[in-house]
Design a protein around this motif. Sequence first.
Motif, PDB file in Angstrom:
ATOM      1  N   ARG A  98       3.089  12.407   3.579  1.00 27.78           N
ATOM      2  CA  ARG A  98       3.262  11.024   4.013  1.00 27.78           C
ATOM      3  C   ARG A  98       4.723  10.581   4.063  1.00 27.78           C
ATOM      4  O   ARG A  98       5.005   9.441   4.415  1.00 27.78           O
ATOM      5  CB  ARG A  98       2.435  10.078   3.131  1.00 27.78           C
ATOM      6  CG  ARG A  98       2.985   9.843   1.750  1.00 27.78           C
ATOM      7  CD  ARG A  98       2.145   8.811   1.004  1.00 27.78           C
ATOM      8  NE  ARG A  98       2.795   8.455  -0.232  1.00 27.78           N
ATOM      9  CZ  ARG A  98       2.199   7.862  -1.255  1.00 27.78           C
ATOM     10  NH1 ARG A  98       0.913   7.558  -1.178  1.00 27.78           N
ATOM     11  NH2 ARG A  98       2.864   7.562  -2.335  1.00 27.78           N
TER      12      ARG A  98
ATOM     13  N   ARG B 200       0.535  -2.411  -4.904  1.00 27.77           N
ATOM     14  CA  ARG B 200      -0.925  -2.436  -4.786  1.00 27.77           C
ATOM     15  C   ARG B 200      -1.385  -3.616  -5.630  1.00 27.77           C
ATOM     16  O   ARG B 200      -1.487  -3.540  -6.837  1.00 27.77           O
ATOM     17  CB  ARG B 200      -1.542  -1.133  -5.296  1.00 27.77           C
ATOM     18  CG  ARG B 200      -1.225   0.062  -4.423  1.00 27.77           C
ATOM     19  CD  ARG B 200      -2.114   1.253  -4.758  1.00 27.77           C
ATOM     20  NE  ARG B 200      -1.682   2.464  -4.072  1.00 27.77           N
ATOM     21  CZ  ARG B 200      -2.025   2.780  -2.820  1.00 27.77           C
ATOM     22  NH1 ARG B 200      -2.793   1.968  -2.130  1.00 27.77           N
ATOM     23  NH2 ARG B 200      -1.592   3.894  -2.270  1.00 27.77           N
TER      24      ARG B 200
ATOM     25  N   GLY C 293       0.641  -3.065   6.297  1.00 27.10           N
ATOM     26  CA  GLY C 293      -0.159  -2.233   5.416  1.00 27.10           C
ATOM     27  C   GLY C 293      -1.479  -1.820   6.031  1.00 27.10           C
ATOM     28  O   GLY C 293      -1.688  -1.974   7.242  1.00 27.10           O
ATOM     29  N   GLY C 294      -2.347  -1.289   5.167  1.00 23.97           N
ATOM     30  CA  GLY C 294      -3.654  -0.796   5.598  1.00 23.97           C
ATOM     31  C   GLY C 294      -4.762  -1.790   5.289  1.00 23.97           C
ATOM     32  O   GLY C 294      -4.541  -3.010   5.316  1.00 23.97           O
TER      33      GLY C 294
ATOM     34  N   GLU D 198     -13.504  -0.141   7.347  1.00 21.75           N
ATOM     35  CA  GLU D 198     -12.944   1.199   7.493  1.00 21.75           C
ATOM     36  C   GLU D 198     -13.457   1.895   8.749  1.00 21.75           C
ATOM     37  O   GLU D 198     -14.653   1.851   9.030  1.00 21.75           O
ATOM     38  CB  GLU D 198     -13.323   2.055   6.280  1.00 21.75           C
ATOM     39  CG  GLU D 198     -12.379   1.906   5.123  1.00 21.75           C
ATOM     40  CD  GLU D 198     -12.792   2.791   3.957  1.00 21.75           C
ATOM     41  OE1 GLU D 198     -11.932   3.095   3.135  1.00 21.75           O
ATOM     42  OE2 GLU D 198     -13.982   3.167   3.880  1.00 21.75           O
TER      43      GLU D 198
ATOM     44  N   CYS E  59      -3.373   4.102  13.891  1.00 27.91           N
ATOM     45  CA  CYS E  59      -2.495   3.320  13.014  1.00 27.91           C
ATOM     46  C   CYS E  59      -1.121   3.976  12.905  1.00 27.91           C
ATOM     47  O   CYS E  59      -1.027   5.180  12.699  1.00 27.91           O
ATOM     48  CB  CYS E  59      -3.078   3.246  11.607  1.00 27.91           C
ATOM     49  SG  CYS E  59      -4.737   2.583  11.578  1.00 27.91           S
TER      50      CYS E  59
ATOM     51  N   LYS F 241      -0.419  -0.193   9.332  1.00 32.24           N
ATOM     52  CA  LYS F 241       0.225   0.989   8.772  1.00 32.24           C
ATOM     53  C   LYS F 241      -0.771   1.709   7.892  1.00 32.24           C
ATOM     54  O   LYS F 241      -1.351   1.096   7.010  1.00 32.24           O
ATOM     55  CB  LYS F 241       1.416   0.575   7.934  1.00 32.24           C
ATOM     56  CG  LYS F 241       2.075   1.605   7.097  1.00 32.24           C
ATOM     57  CD  LYS F 241       1.552   1.959   5.723  1.00 32.24           C
ATOM     58  CE  LYS F 241       0.528   1.163   5.029  1.00 32.24           C
ATOM     59  NZ  LYS F 241       0.018   1.847   3.798  1.00 32.24           N
ATOM     60  N   THR F 242      -1.022   2.930   8.140  1.00 32.19           N
ATOM     61  CA  THR F 242      -1.701   3.787   7.170  1.00 32.19           C
ATOM     62  C   THR F 242      -1.819   5.199   7.704  1.00 32.19           C
ATOM     63  O   THR F 242      -2.272   5.395   8.831  1.00 32.19           O
ATOM     64  CB  THR F 242      -3.107   3.274   6.777  1.00 32.19           C
ATOM     65  OG1 THR F 242      -3.762   4.310   6.030  1.00 32.19           O
ATOM     66  CG2 THR F 242      -3.976   2.932   7.974  1.00 32.19           C
TER      67      THR F 242
ATOM     68  N   THR G 107       4.501   5.394   4.220  1.00 31.14           N
ATOM     69  CA  THR G 107       4.395   6.431   5.248  1.00 31.14           C
ATOM     70  C   THR G 107       5.814   6.776   5.691  1.00 31.14           C
ATOM     71  O   THR G 107       6.781   6.157   5.238  1.00 31.14           O
ATOM     72  CB  THR G 107       3.623   5.938   6.500  1.00 31.14           C
ATOM     73  OG1 THR G 107       4.488   5.090   7.278  1.00 31.14           O
ATOM     74  CG2 THR G 107       2.385   5.141   6.114  1.00 31.14           C
TER      75      THR G 107
ATOM     76  N   ASP H  16      -3.904   7.074   6.725  1.00 36.05           N
ATOM     77  CA  ASP H  16      -5.349   7.333   6.722  1.00 36.05           C
ATOM     78  C   ASP H  16      -6.007   7.035   8.066  1.00 36.05           C
ATOM     79  O   ASP H  16      -7.115   7.495   8.334  1.00 36.05           O
ATOM     80  CB  ASP H  16      -6.031   6.503   5.629  1.00 36.05           C
ATOM     81  CG  ASP H  16      -5.670   6.988   4.245  1.00 36.05           C
ATOM     82  OD1 ASP H  16      -5.376   8.195   4.102  1.00 36.05           O
ATOM     83  OD2 ASP H  16      -5.655   6.164   3.318  1.00 36.05           O
TER      84      ASP H  16
ATOM     85  N   GLY I 233       0.815  -1.217   0.000  1.00 35.57           N
ATOM     86  CA  GLY I 233       0.000   0.000   0.000  1.00 35.57           C
ATOM     87  C   GLY I 233       0.844   1.260   0.000  1.00 35.57           C
ATOM     88  O   GLY I 233       2.061   1.215  -0.184  1.00 35.57           O
TER      89      GLY I 233
ATOM     90  N   TYR J 122      -0.044   7.449  10.969  1.00 35.56           N
ATOM     91  CA  TYR J 122      -0.979   8.569  11.109  1.00 35.56           C
ATOM     92  C   TYR J 122      -0.390   9.687  11.948  1.00 35.56           C
ATOM     93  O   TYR J 122      -0.439  10.857  11.564  1.00 35.56           O
ATOM     94  CB  TYR J 122      -2.303   8.100  11.720  1.00 35.56           C
ATOM     95  CG  TYR J 122      -3.229   9.255  12.036  1.00 35.56           C
ATOM     96  CD1 TYR J 122      -3.723  10.068  11.015  1.00 35.56           C
ATOM     97  CD2 TYR J 122      -3.580   9.560  13.352  1.00 35.56           C
ATOM     98  CE1 TYR J 122      -4.555  11.140  11.299  1.00 35.56           C
ATOM     99  CE2 TYR J 122      -4.410  10.623  13.633  1.00 35.56           C
ATOM    100  CZ  TYR J 122      -4.891  11.420  12.610  1.00 35.56           C
ATOM    101  OH  TYR J 122      -5.710  12.486  12.882  1.00 35.56           O
TER     102      TYR J 122
END
Lengths: 415, 415
Positions: free
Chosen positions: A303, A81, A113-114, A363, A154, A142-143, A17, A145, A14, A157
């Motif tokens: 990021r 991805r 990952g996310g 989500e 996460c 990890k994300t 970061t 987002d 993904g 972030y």
Amino acid sequence: MTVLKGAAIFGQSGGPTSVINSSAAGVFQEALKQEAITAVYGAAHGIKGILDEQFYDMSKEDSYELDLLKTTPSSALGSVRYKLKSAEEDETDYKRIVEVFKKYNIRYFFYNGGNDSMDTCNKVSKYMQKVGYECRVMGVPKTIDNDLFGTDHCPGYSSAAKYIATSTMEVYHDARVYNTGMITILEVMGRNAGWLTASTALASYKGQGPDLIYMPEIDFDMDKFLEDCTAIYKKNGNCIVAVSEGIKDKNGKYISEYGSDLAQQKDSFGHSQLGGLAATLAAIVKEKTGAKVRGIEFSLLQRCAAHCGSANDVNESYLSGQMAVKYAVEGMTDKMVGFKRAEGSEYKCEIQLLNLTDVANTEKKIPREWINEAGNGLNQHFIDYALPLIQGESTPPKEDGLPRFAKLKKVLVSK
Amino acid sequence: MTVLKGAAIFGQSGGPTSVINSSAAGVFQEALKQEAITAVYGAAHGIKGILDEQFYDMSKEDSYELDLLKTTPSSALGSVRYKLKSAEEDETDYKRIVEVFKKYNIRYFFYNGGNDSMDTCNKVSKYMQKVGYECRVMGVPKTIDNDLFGTDHCPGYSSAAKYIATSTMEVYHDARVYNTGMITILEVMGRNAGWLTASTALASYKGQGPDLIYMPEIDFDMDKFLEDCTAIYKKNGNCIVAVSEGIKDKNGKYISEYGSDLAQQKDSFGHSQLGGLAATLAAIVKEKTGAKVRGIEFSLLQRCAAHCGSANDVNESYLSGQMAVKYAVEGMTDKMVGFKRAEGSEYKCEIQLLNLTDVANTEKKIPREWINEAGNGLNQHFIDYALPLIQGESTPPKEDGLPRFAKLKKVLVSK
């Protein structure tokens, strides 16, 4: 405890970061210490590297460089991805993964990952169980987002939030130097969840942030926005607006598409690509108010800004990687490492293990109660949540006044 | 030495930087110590504040807050873009300035800015001499553009360069995580001089920067650019390009206007405003190569990123303000403070005084010999020049994990 002897492989997946490599450092340094783990591999470009049998022997790396991963942004191993089809639909990839795992006696699979990556991790985990190949599978979150289900927050972030809040404060000062007034539109990442955009509220909390904040959680109303923005501009001579890239109107149409629509009606050159949401909104606001308007997109900068990282984030990211290894060696599998915040005013997070099944593809959005009634700002609930996350300064060591990032040898394992 | 007793006034002018307030701190703290100086004023919005009799009594500020100015970005007093007509053309403003100076017995005038501001400073200085009003006038240099004549470099440039080089290195890592390839276009400020864009070459020097760098000093050839960019992308799977906002083709046409031209032919909505140069070039490159292309504009971020400042710059900026006061009290006038670099491999700069007449409105560009033959990169001459400037880390003190910027009381002097 059953000791499972075998190799471990770690992949990054993904969007990168500024701390995904800190988790990698946690995984690698812990795995290299574990007796049960006979070899430590880093997959080139996540699951793709496994399918293609492209992975690096991490024991060949200098320990100093592995340590530098903690403050090196982006994905040092390369990311990917790649969405695995369900095994019911097509078993090809899964068979190949088992084949590769058998060939190298890989018994530990760590995936960082996310949402999509946890879906991959979950699918691999379930397939291994189904075919009876003993392999401990652990997701490492990890994300930027911040939208993974079940975990307080996460890795990734907090550092992005710190950078965004810091830069927003700086822009706040810059955007009001002239006595001629200006409207500033800040575009922040976040397609479906507004966590990153919300982090600009930390700057507002300091009295140096946006007047208006729009997130995908709330339908965007262009007329109301123009009205509010104009009123603030007329009153203060300035207005700062933060918007998530993913804001949509009540019909589900992305606001970022408003500009390209207008362009495409008459224009074959494809100017839809010319500007993003900030540029589109800036043009609309300028048309409406006649004010000087500037659109600023944090773009990739938000990021990968390891130079302005949250020490808390870097440490937690490392810990999540390290604990994933420890738990796996102890016998856990089919889990994602998450964080559970302790009650009380002092910030403290403990590691908790979440079922991959629960995490995959769910989500997490900002609770409605944390957003103000008008839907254009955050309240104290969010500040209380986010402020502890951005504590502590992390910055890479310097060489010639510039960051010294990790340089990996990336020694490919021979097939 | 003649002791000239009277008040001092300081104004900030032109685009802000992350260290313009450090020069202010130098002026204020030194002026407050000088016996000859009877009052210390800060003009609100530069020369405009003088004309409008809007200035702050700096003796009313907390010394801690004045100290924080060293790491507070933007213009704490407010800036202005106001071009004084020549006195021959229209004496109104000049007469008003003398009137205000007489009313408050202002005998020291310090003006902080770039080319246009030094022009203002010069005009005021010459007028005071002409009408025989004794006032010591000193320019304090400032511009991220680094294009002031006569000085080795300008306060503000080094910090912007450090931020740009650091962020470029981070983007370099982020832009190559996928195995699918990408072309990245970085847009940097600089209308007529390429110094800021050239600072991305410091990232290239570290092997983590742009493949191609375009500055206004060299005519931009779109065909050649597309050819070079495509070749690098095909060879490496990636290409990073840095461009100055002010690049022009051989006919003197801004490249940033290419996109709006195409749009305006068919589009009445004014999409010329939608995207800047990075977005325009990204669209053109995408059309040509079919590659994934991302345009990133450093925008205001590059001039206010105090969180990633050069300690060398912050110190020199302070020194330039401080020395302006000392020299003025000692009897100097009609000068700008500049820096002269000592010969030898070790970096050392000394203060030198330059005639305002010489400085006003002369732009310093990058020497052709510092740019590579193809005109799309910098050579070692530039690295040797720029690398010493970005040394040392400056970052504001933190409160709640966020920068603590100066909060001035801004007590207006009663008319």
